[in-house]
Scaffold this motif. Structure first.
Motif, PDB file in Angstrom:
ATOM      1  N   ASN A  30     -41.136  55.125 -21.323  1.00  0.00           N
ATOM      2  CA  ASN A  30     -41.062  56.583 -21.410  1.00  0.00           C
ATOM      3  C   ASN A  30     -41.866  57.135 -22.585  1.00  0.00           C
ATOM      4  O   ASN A  30     -42.123  58.344 -22.634  1.00  0.00           O
ATOM      5  N   THR A  33     -45.007  58.378 -21.163  1.00  0.00           N
ATOM      6  CA  THR A  33     -44.742  59.639 -20.463  1.00  0.00           C
ATOM      7  C   THR A  33     -44.607  60.788 -21.451  1.00  0.00           C
ATOM      8  O   THR A  33     -45.146  61.881 -21.239  1.00  0.00           O
ATOM      9  N   HIS A  60     -39.643  57.124 -15.372  1.00  0.00           N
ATOM     10  CA  HIS A  60     -40.837  57.127 -16.217  1.00  0.00           C
ATOM     11  C   HIS A  60     -41.838  58.214 -15.836  1.00  0.00           C
ATOM     12  O   HIS A  60     -43.003  58.159 -16.254  1.00  0.00           O
ATOM     13  N   SER A  61     -41.404  59.188 -15.076  1.00  0.00           N
ATOM     14  CA  SER A  61     -42.249  60.334 -14.778  1.00  0.00           C
ATOM     15  C   SER A  61     -41.813  61.517 -15.639  1.00  0.00           C
ATOM     16  O   SER A  61     -40.790  61.448 -16.335  1.00  0.00           O
TER      17      SER A  61
END
Length: 238
Positions: A30, A33, A60-61
């Protein structure tokens, strides 16, 4: 062996190592991200736009919600996410090559704190940021150098891997469905250039940054060997 081949092998090795069961790579993915979305937000503010908020998700978006008055500003804002993530991965390895691991960890922490205070508003994103900030501060303040370096390289390798495979996956999405390619889709809608072209641009830039990162890392290793004190073995060779 060419630098490009070294880079590809390095990335494959990074992907394999960071997916070992004993390594908590999912948590640290993350970070890439966060840096990606922070790049969007920073560019929006630089162009006099307004950032409403950022959301980071467990898969993880992430997404940045912003308002831009000038339509032309969408181009640099959309480019900023993947470009920032790629440059950040290069920065981490450049800092390592200069022995500036503490600086790299401090920069990570500052970006996380800014994201927490200014932008991120969803529960998962807030929880993750607090956890990452606490862990990184503890590593900076309490751990021995060998453990701090291990933590730093773990995060750096994960960021490097994500910075390349992220845009590469965008190419696959663009080929399968041009409207599901995130930033590449936004750019395609406002420029008329196909999404796959933008995805390839992101991928090529990420590979260039990865090559520079690998060169910095390998250069550090060579430099360390060259600077070792002379031993009896070295004297014998001379």
């Amino acid at each position: 062996m060419s630098n490009w081949l070294k880079t590809i092998l390095f990335l494959i090795g990074s992907a394999l190592l960071t997916h070992l069961p004993l390594i908590p790579s999912s948590f640290f993915r993350n970070l890439d991200t966060m840096v990606h979305e922070f790049g969007h937000a920073a560019m929006t503010l630089a162009l006099s736009g307004k950032v409403m908020y950022i959301e980071l998700y467990a898969n993880h978006s992430g997404v940045t919600y912003s308002a831009i008055t000038n339509s032309w500003a969408l181009l640099p804002v959309s480019l900023a996410g993947y470009f920032t993530a790629s440059l950040f991965a290069w920065f981490l390895f450049s800092a390592y090559a200069r022995g500036k691991q503490r600086l790299g960890l401090q920069v990570m922490t500052v970006l996380a704190v800014l994201s927490l205070v200014l932008f991120v508003r969803n529960m998962f994103g807030i929880t993750w940021l607090i956890g990452f900030i606490v862990i990184t501060i503890l590593v900076l303040a309490l751990t021995p150098k060998w453990l701090r370096d291990f933590y730093y390289l773990l995060v750096a390798f994960i960021c490097l891997e994500e910075s390349v495979f992220g845009p590469f996956s965008l190419v696959v999405y663009a080929l399968n469905n041009a409207r599901s390619a995130g930033d590449a889709t936004n750019l395609a809608l406002h420029t008329g250039v196909p999404a796959v072209v933008w995805a390839l641009l992101f991928t090529l830039f990420s590979l260039w940054c990865a090559k520079r990162a690998v060169q910095a890392f390998l250069g550090r290793k060579k430099g360390s060997r060259a600077q070792r004190p002379q031993t009896s073995y070295t004297t014998y060779r001379d």
